[in-house]
Motif scaffolding. Structure first.
Motif, PDB file in Angstrom:
ATOM      1  N   ASP B  49      11.803 -67.042   7.684  1.00 17.68           N
ATOM      2  CA  ASP B  49      12.714 -66.974   9.067  1.00 17.68           C
ATOM      3  C   ASP B  49      13.166 -65.991   9.657  1.00 17.68           C
ATOM      4  N   GLN B  51      15.606 -65.317  11.981  1.00 15.45           N
ATOM      5  CA  GLN B  51      16.937 -64.813  12.052  1.00 15.45           C
ATOM      6  C   GLN B  51      17.545 -64.715  10.963  1.00 15.45           C
ATOM      7  N   THR B  52      17.251 -65.086   9.647  1.00 13.16           N
ATOM      8  CA  THR B  52      17.614 -64.875   8.336  1.00 13.16           C
ATOM      9  C   THR B  52      17.184 -63.367   7.849  1.00 13.16           C
ATOM     10  N   GLY B 123       8.926 -62.364  15.447  1.00 10.92           N
ATOM     11  CA  GLY B 123      10.406 -62.769  15.871  1.00 10.92           C
ATOM     12  C   GLY B 123      10.981 -62.091  16.935  1.00 10.92           C
TER      13      GLY B 123
END
Lengths: 503, 305
Positions: B49, B51-52, B123
């Motif tokens: 992920d 954001q993580t 991302g």
């Protein structure tokens, strides 16, 4: 109807059930012992029963193998219908069991119940406490996650320090030189067969002694225990104000046990089971294992001990504590029972509880442990970067990159091993910072070889900005000519560093 | 009286019991109790992920949202427009040796797998790159092929930078030996091109009061600043970059090339300095690159299969 009655009479004739009832449940206890203070023992027993039942249910699913233990717990947590709740009950049952057992022990100590003639009741209770802690430790291993693995490693490392037999003991406990499949089998056997069996046996003895020697009467200040007269006094108390345990004295036990049961069920529902946290993979370096709460105080004590007294305290500490508790009923065999006449006893309890709770709090927060991910995961508060020069900004980068943040918090975020640096410029002058960074000291490693001169300058320039707006920076109180030692001045001066400083 | 009255008011207890039990049963059936464990913990090496990953590995230096950190602003359309995607990946993989940017690739001793680096690159591009419309062409990222003139750079510095970066000026000097020892020529060049919009430093279009700095201007400025750097340090940066280039060409046919194809930036698998420059050289319009991103955006978001 008649047939049923005849069967009952036949059974009673063969099994002596009425006699058993009369001598156990129906035995007479002092009316004064029907007190709210006397409920912790029965609550502990209830917890044990819950543990046996929930544990047996868990054992239907749990697979004690290193390959499948973790997976079977995941199965219980996520697939098995309400399997997580079963785990929650077992976990909270163990927490409440340790808590109530401690409360029971404190009550027995404060009420002088260990004195003549109940020395062996105290001793059997003490062994029950040790067995329960053994259950707690082996139970933590059953979870077979990072906490289990590292908890086991620490336990084995402690054992290994015992002179002469240490290595052999580690081999015996781990079933080999390292933590492996057989280790789990060994701890499973201990957790499921051996220690519970011991507990059942000792609980039997404990209860038998309570029946044989009678429950302790509620202590009255001024009534001293004397070996010569106590038995007759107790018989007199029973004769005068004795009531059958069932139904007169059991009511408070039942109410408290019901509350305990509801609490365990509620905690399991609301807080749920613990873990499993991360696979027990020793190559994962970002593990941050913590023991269950009953060992947090021990964890903190071991972490905070100075090196030179570690071995000493690790073995003498517990051995001494156990010896004192064993000797207690024989040393303080007679005399006052009431806590109001035994100030030293009260002080000991306060001291022990405060020590354990404080250490457990430290164990929970573990401020000595660096936050290994702070350098890459905790942003520097934007207010510390507003209006800074490019060099100071770069100093902030060095601060993160060299992992200063892992031990030093900024804006309340980061490690607590070293002091927070939000106002460091009010405490240290630039040369003092340079010296501290390069040479370390006061528990901080020296970073002289890990930083280039330019990096030190940038870092110190950044840290010089870390002070409240209205507060002036720290100033050297030494006379001006000593303000900068020559070598420090050289380090600070923007001279050309040679290439050898770089890797 | 009062007590008995209250007792009586509880008399219709059967309906109460039915209601309470019904509610409890409904609650147990409908909602998950708070104690029920959430999804199983993901092993650190399997987190993809964005954001993580960004929060755990990048936020400390580059700011919580890609800006306002001490390190390079990433959440900036201009920076991402100028920076070739492959270079972005290369910087994450290998870091910038000698600077505060460490290598993140597991093969380089970092914590992240190729899959995770891919997730970071995707991302960053998908969240923070936006089409930027410029009247003129971009300067190239590396400025390959342009030789800077330090003397002209000094004049430009006095004209365009001195107000903020002169001695005693508001922002602070950038010509000190310490500062220029800590930054590479590329970092200086990137800073001049993209500025620090989050901290108020204008980009190359506005440094000269409405006149866009040319590729040559930027190279001259970098040459001037670079001349302030003590001897030996520039050589160190160059040798470190050469080491990366060598290990790059060693792995060229391997996974790196594969990721490039996955990401669909269409720039091939060659990541050497020279090719970066030609990939997004002067005049290559950003719009084109962004369309390329958009078309593969949905597939790259999900990460590698």
């Amino acid at each position: 109807m008649n047939t049923l009655k005849r069967i009952a009479v036949w059974l009673d004739d063969r099994l002596h059930l009425t006699a058993l009832w009369a001598s156990s449940a129906g035995h007479e206890v002092p009316a004064s012992s029907g007190s709210w203070w006397y409920v912790f023992g029965s609550a502990t027993l209830l917890c044990f029963v819950i543990q046996v039942i929930s544990g047996a249910c868990l054992a239907f699913v749990y697979i004690p193998s290193t390959n499948e233990a973790y997976t079977s717990l995941q199965y219980l947590n996520h697939v098995q219908f309400w399997g997580w709740y079963l785990r929650g009950i077992h976990y909270w049952g163990s927490n409440f069991m340790v808590a109530f057992m401690s409360a029971h022990m404190i009550q027995v100590f404060l009420f002088g119940a260990y004195k003549y003639p109940r020395e062996l009741t105290w001793l059997s209770g003490l062994f029950l406490l040790l067995c329960t802690l053994g259950m707690a430790f082996t139970g933590q291993v059953m979870r077979w996650d990072q906490d289990a693995y590292w908890g086991l490693s620490i336990g084995a490392a402690i054992l290994g320090r015992i002179p002469l037999i240490g290595g052999g003991l580690v081999h015996l406990v781990l079933a080999g030189p390292i933590i492996a499949g057989e280790t789990l089998s060994r701890f499973f056997t201990l957790h499921v067969f051996i220690i519970p069996g011991l507990i059942i046996a000792i609980v039997g003895m404990h209860l038998r002694l309570v029946l044989a020697k009678g429950i302790n009467e509620y202590p009255r200040p001024g009534h001293r225990v004397r070996r010569a007269t106590y038995d007759a006094e107790y018989a007199e108390i029973i004769r005068k104000e004795g009531v059958p345990f069932v139904p007169q004295a059991i009511d408070k036990d039942l109410i408290f046990s019901a509350v305990t049961l509801v609490l365990i069920l509620l905690f399991a529902l609301i807080v749920g089971p613990k873990g499993p946290h991360g696979e027990p993979n020793p190559t994962l370096v970002d593990a941050s294992p913590r023991p269950d709460f009953y060992f947090l105080s021990l964890f903190a004590a071991l972490a905070l001990l100075p090196d030179w007294m570690e071995t000493f305290v690790m073995f003498l500490g517990p051995a001494l504590a156990i010896l004192i508790l064993i000797a207690l009923p024989f040393v303080a065999n007679t005399g006052e029972k009431s806590a109001s006449r035994r100030p030293a006893a009260v002080l000991w309890v306060i001291l022990a509880v405060l020590t354990i709770v404080t250490l457990a709090w430290f164990g929970l927060t573990s401020p000595w442990s660096p936050h290994m991910t702070a350098w890459s995961g905790d942003p520097i508060p934007a207010v510390y970067l507003k209006g800074r020069t490019p060099l100071e900004m770069h100093g902030a980068l060095v601060f993160q990159n060299k992992q200063c943040r892992n031990c030093h918090a900024l804006g309340g975020v980061g490690g607590e091993r070293g002091p927070a640096l939000d106002a460091v410029a009010t405490r240290l002058t630039a040369p003092e910072m340079v010296r501290q960074v390069i040479q370390g000291g006061g528990n901080m490693p020296a970073y002289g070889k890990k930083l280039t001169p330019a990096e030190v300058s940038a870092l110190v320039a950044f840290m010089q900005t870390l002070r409240p707006q209205a507060t002036p920076p720290s100033q050297n109180s030494a006379p001006p000519e000593n303000k900068l030692p020559r070598d420090v001045a050289q380090i600070l001066a923007p001279t050309a560093p040679s290439g050898k400083h770089r890797p | 009286m009062d007590v008995s009255a209250r007792k009586r008011s509880f008399q219709p207890s059967r309906s109460w019991i039915v209601l309470t039990t019904g509610l409890l049963v409904l609650c147990a059936a409908a909602c998950d109790p708070p104690g029920k464990p959430g999804p199983a913990e993901i092993a650190p090496e399997n987190i993809v992920d964005f954001q993580t990953l960004y929060g755990q590995n990048c936020a400390a230096c580059h700011g919580a949202d890609g800006k306002n950190g001490p390190g390079r602003i990433i959440n900036d359309p201009l920076y991402l427009a100028v920076l070739p995607r492959d270079t972005l990946r290369q910087i994450i993989q290998y870091g910038r040796p000698g600077t505060s940017m460490p290598a993140w690739d597991q093969r380089e001793g970092g914590p992240l797998s190729p899959k995770q680096i891919n997730a970071l690159v995707n991302g960053i591009e998908n969240n923070w790159a936006k089409p930027v419309h410029f009247a003129t062409a971009f300067p190239s990222y590396t400025g390959q092929g342009t030789t800077g003139d330090s003397g002209r750079g000094q004049k430009l510095f006095l004209r365009d930078c001195f107000a903020c970066h002169g001695p005693g000026a508001r922002v602070g000097t950038v010509t000190g030996a310490d500062y220029v020892s800590l930054v590479t020529d590329q970092m200086l060049r990137t800073s001049i091109i993209v500025g620090r919009p989050d901290l108020g430093m204008p980009d190359y279009r506005f440094l000269n009061l409405g006149h866009v700095l040319s590729d040559q201007d930027i190279a001259d400025l970098v040459a001037f600043l670079s001349s302030k750097r003590p001897a030996g340090i520039t050589a160190m940066y160059e040798s470190a970059q050469n080491r990366i280039n060598e290990s790059q060409s060693g792995q060229q046919g391997g996974s790196t090339g594969q990721h490039v194809n996955e990401s669909g930036s269409g720039q091939g698998g060659v990541l050497t300095k020279g090719n970066e420059g030609s990939g997004t050289g002067p005049g290559s319009p950003r719009q084109q690159k962004n369309e390329g991103n958009k078309s593969t955006g949905s597939s790259s978001l999900g990460g590698p299969k």
